[in-house]
Write an enzyme that holds these catalytic residues in place. Structure first.
Site: not given
Ligand code: PM9
Length: 459
Positions: A73, A125-126, A216, A259, A383, A450
């Protein structure tokens, strides 16, 4: 002489069969999914270019690491390994693991942003903007103007316009800016990198005003690769060295490990500041778990630690970007409009130019993504205006200049033959583009619409 592309620097040990469907089946599936590719089932897709997030193929070394999970844990050895690797490769003092990138964004925004604050960034970013706004912050775009022009072919389209940043500081005062959020690379601009010179300059300007710079870092290895091939003075430096220098211009970062850390789940928040770390450890237990696992199993942290080491291998990243260039070259030579220059994780169709008969309020990129699926079984992502959402204060739709469909390349998953299928489908669609119709939104969720919005074709 014909241009050559880099062959795969790996061989295939395990295969996953993929679905082959008919056009009639796909028309039905797309209608059932409300013309939103997020709502399709994975087994309805032939080539899945929805995202490069969590879709990487892990290496045999990473899978071996999964068997070495210490599922204690607290204080698991895999956390300690991850901490060591992050300190060594990224150079930050503290790391707080999170279940994925937005977990880190939640912690950072909750700790640092007060209502009435401004958070400048190189394009939104979203999820990042959603967390900033949820904490009462206002996102301000400080990216260079060229980034909003899909056809401008400039090397570092992700750069910050320092004049825009200085103007904001002059107008609102440095104490209203908790940090600058610098994305390396910029996803929504087309996977565009930031130059080392610009990172250094942003850091200098912010230091002068005692404003933190938080990266980021989601696609930081791709950014490092572009610096190596495009920025003078870095051609003989390794990806690892470039990455470490990049991070030296930040006070911390949020990371979606899904990523550039080559894993299917995971993320982290990093910082050098002891007080910020203390506050992050207090909050992480509420949302994620102990500061030594942050929502992740020990095995996931081990895979991420090993993924970080693999990600800076030049052969890996050279091939990855070469796949994007290959697809973009095929499309460009057939006259299909794509964002220039080619980014690090995807090729972006310019839906505004592709479907110039469909006004933005009829969601051209959404319609194009739906049509591509019906045409070929290839899943992509909108997008554009749907992703941009509404202004929180006025309730009006944002109208981004970039109205794009993202063909996102998962890491180490598809071959050049798969990319041929994608290119041919886009080229075929381009030939009959005038037959493609716009959409009407029939269900709109309040947040990050989206993901789950539904549409129907206009008559
Ligand atoms: N990016 C992408 O497909 C997955 C979710 S949105 C469809 O591009 C940036 C630059 C990203 C990102 C996720 C996140 C969030 C933060 N910054 O998906 O929560 O491209 O791991 O990361 C997506 P998490």
């Amino acid at each position: 002489m014909e241009k050559s592309y880099v062959a795969e620097p790996y061989k295939i040990k395990v295969v996953e069969p993929i679905a082959v469907t008919t056009r009639a089946e796909r028309e039905k599936f797309m209608a059932e999914a409300g013309y939103n590719t997020f709502l399709l089932r994975s087994d309805q897709c032939y080539i899945d270019l929805l995202t490069d997030s969590g879709t990487s193929a892990m290496s045999d070394n990473q899978w071996a690491g999964m068997m070495m999970g210490d599922e204690a844990y607290a204080g698991s050895r895999n956390f300690l390994h991850l901490q060591d690797v992050v300190r060594e490769y990224y150079g930050f003092k503290h790391i707080v693991p999170t279940h994925q990138g937005r977990g880190a964004e939640n912690l950072l925004s909750s700790i640092c942003i007060k209502p009435g604050d401004y958070v400048p960034g190189n394009m939104y970013f979203t999820t990042t903007r959603a967390h900033q706004e949820r904490n009462g912050g206002k996102f301000v775009d400080i990216i260079i103007d060229d980034a909003h022009d899909s056809q401008k072919d400039v090397a570092f389209k992700g750069d910050v316009d320092l004049k825009k940043l200085q103007k904001l500081i002059d107008e609102v005062g440095a104490d209203k800016i908790p940090y600058v959020c610098l994305a390396v690379t910029v996803n929504l601009a087309g996977g565009q990198p930031v130059s080392m010179g610009n990172m250094r300059a942003v850091h200098e300007l912010c230091s002068k005003h005692k404003i933190k710079v938080m990266f980021d870092a989601t696609r930081c290895v791709e950014n490092a690769y572009f610096i190596k091939i495009r920025e003078k003075g870095y051609e003989n430096r390794t990806i690892r060295e470039i990455l470490k220098e990049m991070m030296s211009y930040a006070d911390g970062c949020t990371m979606s490990g899904k990523k550039d850390c080559l894993v299917n789940i995971g993320g982290f928040l990093c910082m050098n500041d002891d007080d910020l770390y203390q506050r992050a450890t207090e909050l992480v237990v509420l949302y994620e778990g102990m500061p030594s696992y942050g929502g992740l199993a020990g095995r996931d942290m081990e895979a991420m630690a090993r993924g970080i080491v693999e990600s800076v291998d030049y052969n890996y990243i050279h091939h990855r970007v070469s796949q994007c260039v290959y697809l973009a070259d095929k499309l460009t030579s057939a006259g299909v409009p794509v964002v220039k220059p080619t980014g690090g994780h995807a090729v972006f169709l310019d839906a505004r130019a592709f479907l110039d008969h469909i006004p933005q309020d009829q969601f051209p990129a959404q319609a194009l993504a739906a049509e591509l699926y019906i045409e070929s079984g290839v899943r992509s992502m909108e997008r554009g205006i749907v992703s941009a959402g509404r202004n929180k204060e006025t309730g009006e739709n944002y109208h981004p200049k970039l109205e794009l469909v993202r063909l996102t390349i998962p890491r180490r998953v598809y071959t050049y033959s798969h990319l041929d299928v994608v290119a041919n489908a886009c080229i075929e669609m381009f030939r009959h583009r005038r037959e493609i119709k716009g959409l009407e939104m029939v269900y709109e969720p309040k947040l990050l619409r989206f993901f789950t919005a539904r549409f129907k074709p206009l008559a």
